[in-house]
Motif scaffolding. Structure first.
Motif, PDB file in Angstrom:
ATOM      1  N   LEU A  11      17.957  56.930  -7.805  1.00 55.72           N
ATOM      2  CA  LEU A  11      18.506  57.157  -8.886  1.00 55.72           C
ATOM      3  C   LEU A  11      20.144  57.474  -8.591  1.00 55.72           C
ATOM      4  O   LEU A  11      20.419  57.954  -7.624  1.00 55.72           O
ATOM      5  CB  LEU A  11      17.892  58.639  -9.202  1.00 55.72           C
ATOM      6  CG  LEU A  11      18.573  59.525 -10.310  1.00 55.72           C
ATOM      7  CD1 LEU A  11      18.549  58.876 -11.710  1.00 55.72           C
ATOM      8  CD2 LEU A  11      18.128  61.016 -10.163  1.00 55.72           C
TER       9      LEU A  11
ATOM     10  N   TYR B  62      18.251  53.913 -12.736  1.00 55.57           N
ATOM     11  CA  TYR B  62      17.342  53.633 -11.699  1.00 55.57           C
ATOM     12  C   TYR B  62      17.548  52.263 -10.975  1.00 55.57           C
ATOM     13  O   TYR B  62      17.527  51.556 -11.940  1.00 55.57           O
ATOM     14  CB  TYR B  62      15.710  53.905 -12.146  1.00 55.57           C
ATOM     15  CG  TYR B  62      15.663  55.168 -12.456  1.00 55.57           C
ATOM     16  CD1 TYR B  62      15.541  56.260 -11.510  1.00 55.57           C
ATOM     17  CD2 TYR B  62      14.734  55.590 -13.853  1.00 55.57           C
ATOM     18  CE1 TYR B  62      14.936  57.498 -11.904  1.00 55.57           C
ATOM     19  CE2 TYR B  62      14.579  56.865 -14.114  1.00 55.57           C
ATOM     20  CZ  TYR B  62      14.543  57.635 -13.226  1.00 55.57           C
ATOM     21  OH  TYR B  62      14.138  59.060 -13.704  1.00 55.57           O
TER      22      TYR B  62
ATOM     23  N   GLY C  85      14.936  62.594 -11.217  1.00 54.29           N
ATOM     24  CA  GLY C  85      15.211  62.163 -12.605  1.00 54.29           C
ATOM     25  C   GLY C  85      14.817  63.305 -13.805  1.00 54.29           C
ATOM     26  O   GLY C  85      14.008  63.915 -13.522  1.00 54.29           O
TER      27      GLY C  85
ATOM     28  N   THR D 115       9.083  59.070 -10.818  1.00 58.24           N
ATOM     29  CA  THR D 115      10.123  59.629 -12.019  1.00 58.24           C
ATOM     30  C   THR D 115       9.254  60.162 -12.877  1.00 58.24           C
ATOM     31  O   THR D 115       8.051  60.224 -13.009  1.00 58.24           O
ATOM     32  CB  THR D 115      10.755  58.163 -12.575  1.00 58.24           C
ATOM     33  OG1 THR D 115       9.542  57.471 -13.302  1.00 58.24           O
ATOM     34  CG2 THR D 115      11.224  57.106 -11.630  1.00 58.24           C
TER      35      THR D 115
ATOM     36  N   VAL E  17      18.662  55.642 -17.157  1.00 55.94           N
ATOM     37  CA  VAL E  17      17.559  56.878 -17.139  1.00 55.94           C
ATOM     38  C   VAL E  17      17.361  57.381 -18.226  1.00 55.94           C
ATOM     39  O   VAL E  17      18.439  57.766 -19.091  1.00 55.94           O
ATOM     40  CB  VAL E  17      18.204  57.684 -16.053  1.00 55.94           C
ATOM     41  CG1 VAL E  17      17.208  58.986 -16.008  1.00 55.94           C
ATOM     42  CG2 VAL E  17      18.331  57.309 -14.845  1.00 55.94           C
TER      43      VAL E  17
END
Length: 167
Positions: A158, A143, A34, A103, A135
């Motif tokens: 994701l 997510y 991400g 992340t 996100v």
């Protein structure tokens, strides 16, 4: 002799401080999952462009469905799973976090629901029962978290809000 030793130490110290990257060349840092993808694999990227990155391998052709299943070359999955889905219409639609990948907020496989709630205060629960959150930094993605009975994350994905590959 002392002057020569001092010069060597000074040069060694200068080298170490002016080129710190040399000390860390044995292992490249892992990319974060991400906000727009994982490494060179980006959400929305076509199958052709994704394949051209050299980072993926086809695992499950589209067939009669709308999505093909792929693996990240560096993180092959088991027989009945894939690392990401690519939609005919949306491009890369969902990417599953490999073990050890996190992340940008530090969440990954093994994180607890308590850690997730702290990292993502806007956490919601889908109708299907799994927790998800928009996100940070990408308003078109989410997510999704899949926790064990003990509350540890076993799977993290994701995905595009508009993905058409998984429920």
């Amino acid at each position: 002799m002392k002057k020569a030793l001092i010069a060597v130490l000074a040069c060694g110290s200068l080298l170490a401080t002016s080129t710190p990257a040399l000390a860390h060349t044995t292992q490249a840092p892992k990319a974060a999952l991400g906000p727009y993808g994982y490494g060179k694999v980006k959400l929305g990227m076509s199958a052709k462009k994704t394949k051209a990155t050299g980072r993926v391998v086809l695992k499950m052709p589209v067939g009669e469905g709308t999505c093909s299943g792929w693996d990240l070359k560096a993180y092959p999955t088991g027989k009945n799973s894939v690392g990401l889905y690519i939609s005919k219409r949306r491009g890369v639609a969902v990417i599953f976090a490999p073990k050890g990948v996190r992340t940008p907020e530090g969440i990954g496989i093994g994180s607890t629901m308590k850690q997730i709630k702290k990292a993502y205060p806007g956490l919601k629960t889908a109708a299907s029962g799994f927790p998800y959150v928009s996100v940070p930094g990408n308003p078109t993605a989410y997510y999704a978290f899949f926790a064990s009975k003990q509350g540890e994350i076993e799977e993290l994905s994701l995905g595009l809000d508009t993905q058409d590959c998984v429920n």
